[in-house]
Enzyme design. Sequence first.
Site, PDB file in Angstrom:
ATOM      1  N   ALA A  63       0.835  -1.199   0.000  1.00  0.00           N
ATOM      2  CA  ALA A  63       0.000   0.000   0.000  1.00  0.00           C
ATOM      3  C   ALA A  63       0.873   1.253   0.000  1.00  0.00           C
ATOM      4  CB  ALA A  63      -0.893  -0.005   1.228  1.00  0.00           C
ATOM      5  N   GLY A 102      -0.826  -5.515  -0.071  1.00  0.00           N
ATOM      6  CA  GLY A 102      -1.877  -5.478  -1.080  1.00  0.00           C
ATOM      7  C   GLY A 102      -1.379  -5.936  -2.439  1.00  0.00           C
ATOM      8  N   GLU A 105      -1.886  -9.483  -2.371  1.00  0.00           N
ATOM      9  CA  GLU A 105      -3.336  -9.732  -2.359  1.00  0.00           C
ATOM     10  C   GLU A 105      -3.927  -9.619  -3.759  1.00  0.00           C
ATOM     11  OE1 GLU A 105      -4.128  -6.945   0.978  1.00  0.00           O
ATOM     12  OE2 GLU A 105      -5.270  -8.636   1.790  1.00  0.00           O
ATOM     13  N   GLU A 125       1.354  -6.637   6.338  1.00  0.00           N
ATOM     14  CA  GLU A 125       0.567  -5.593   6.991  1.00  0.00           C
ATOM     15  C   GLU A 125       0.751  -5.548   8.504  1.00  0.00           C
ATOM     16  OE1 GLU A 125      -0.429  -7.580   4.596  1.00  0.00           O
ATOM     17  OE2 GLU A 125      -1.596  -6.474   3.111  1.00  0.00           O
TER      18      GLU A 125
END
Length: 694
Positions: A63, A102, A105, A125
Amino acid sequence: MNDVIKVDVRGDVAIVRIDYPPVNAHGHPVRAGLLDALNRLAADGAVRAIVLAGEGRMFISGADVREFDQEPKLPSMRTLLDALDNSRKPIVAAMHGVAMGGGLELALACNYRVATADAKLALSEVKFGLLPGGGGTQRLPRAVGPELAVKMIVGGDPISGTQALAAGLVDEIVEDPIAGGEAFARRVLAEGRPLRRLRDDDSKLAAARADRSIFTNAATAATKRSRGLDAPKACVEAVAMAVDGVPFDEALTREFDAFVKLLQGDQSKAQRHVFFAEREATKIAGIPEGTRPRALNKVAVIGAGTMGGGIAMSFANAGLPVTIIELSEEPLTRGLGLIRKNYEASAARGGLTAAEVEERVNLIQGAVGLDKAGDADLIIEAVFETMAIKKEVFGKLDAIAKPGAVLASNTSYLNVDEIAASTSRPQDVLGMHFFSPANVMRLCEIVRGAKTAPDALATAVAAARKAAKAPVVVGVCFGFVGNRMLELRGKQAAKLLYQGVPPQQMDGVLTKFGMPMGHFAMMDLAGIDVGWRSRKDHGISAPIEDALAEAGRFGQKTNKGFFKYEAGSRAPLIDPEVETLIQETMTRLGLETRKVDDQEILERLTYSMINEGARILEEGIAARASDIDVVWLYGYGWPVFRGGPMFYADQVGLKTVAERLAHYAAADGDDSLKPAPLLARLAKEGGTFAGWRA
Ligand code: NAI
């Protein structure tokens, strides 16, 4: 399409590349551009398969941390993940470099994944006090099974492409992500492979669903080191949803809610602060643009005692040859023996291979005589803490060290300028203050003397980073940043001790707060005899501590001090003998016992040092409040979820901190507890340490 997403249609395969320097974070422009590209390619009849890859050094770093505290900008991650999930054309994620958070992900929501062998894949994270909020807690267990998933998600550490292949996280190892990704996509088309979606595949969950202990055991192991932290717990709960059969979409919603809750909580704010604080700390004020560190190929360490050994190990761990120098053979052999023992202990724990032990031990050469330091680029002195001895060593090094070598002292308290003055090259002298055990603790206070040259300073900072330390540049004063603040905490702890507050109550308050050990356990570790001997030399007394020392209670080294210790254990245990000894001493001195509650203890022990932190800032000994936080985080084990003492003070509110200090100052008639001028001013203005600039 925006210029962050590059689409290259090669026949019936489209290559979509993310080009968002420096690290391809999936910030707003990436999400918007990707969604747009996916929509267009869905509608493009000529395109039958899509490869998703990163431009430059990596796939996607994760992120964009700067967006965490901003209003969310659409499209959301969920919309993008849904678009990947719902694609009617196979999508292959082709990962190289880094695919974290992310980024991984997104790859997990693709139909297929390929990676280079050395790619680093992680759901990281948790390091920001968060959980993967983009389906990672549901898709990763379906890819690799819940045991490895919970380990990866709670630990946040990367696995390699090769490990990912073995675990089932990627389908193939490729040399080049784009060429390999394209070839893979063509094979998918040629073989008519199905649109495989992790969300539909529960096969790897079956074993843990049949026997839940498979998951709980893995979760317990993964969370062993996360005392006091919210995020690891939330990670486990989220992965448990996959094991417990919570419907996929409902699990995604609950996962995201948990993510938002963590994001808005104090702990994640603190952990994100730590991330930035550590980076900020490497920015050194007053260094001319373009200053380059000097060459660093060889290190010498003077003194093979507690600190010298650990310092030598830190540089050997970084692959640098080290000469460790002693006065005579006896302490040298002892020091080298201890180094080997430490390496072998980590090998026994699985941290190193036998070959690595030999490699590192071989990088450390022992020698007698300072003249052996002549070829070193950096010389770190770690001899006894006595000014006369330090001066003598530096005076001799001046004649021995090669021109331009950086001469550093590991002194804990002494004046680095005075040490520098014993040489003809004060521009090359500075402090490099490591923390015990030096091969473990990450902090290195880099003490800048009045005459230290900018490139000497830059060399010390670079050297510390090379040795995997967190360097913080500080100014010259008694105890620098960390020990100077510790001194104030110690003063309060001692005051309460003489009011009959049991050491275990005070230590309990600090460990409950999240410190790895309390103040008195720390004194036991450092050795109660050290202060006792020095007091005797100076004709000073501290009746309780002296009584302990006179009873042979030197601390951990004698298995008893303020606490008692079972052989081989470092766990402090309450000892009724100490209670008696304290009581007797207090009676003899005619002192009264006062009942003090935990809140007062916490305030006295932490606010007193924060107050000193304010003085340190105002004097310019530290450049910014976050540097002080880094000192306490990595030198003293301040809990990351509390961000460091100055961050903690901002969270409590400086007005409260100042008021409580003023209250204790008045109660004790102790001016040293009065709010420092900077603290008083910020409290009055409603300011924060974080917002303050010199
Ligand atoms: P130590 O007593 O364990 O080791 C000092 C070593 O230096 C001894 O082995 C001694 O033989 C050797 N030595 C003395 N004079 C020498 C000379 N002229 N040439 C070569 N070797 C010589 O002491 P420790 O604890 O390692 O402390 C060293 C320095 O590090 C001190 O300045 C101390 O304040 C500082 N320090 C200590 C910390 C700790 O927790 N022990 C933490 C941070 C800094």
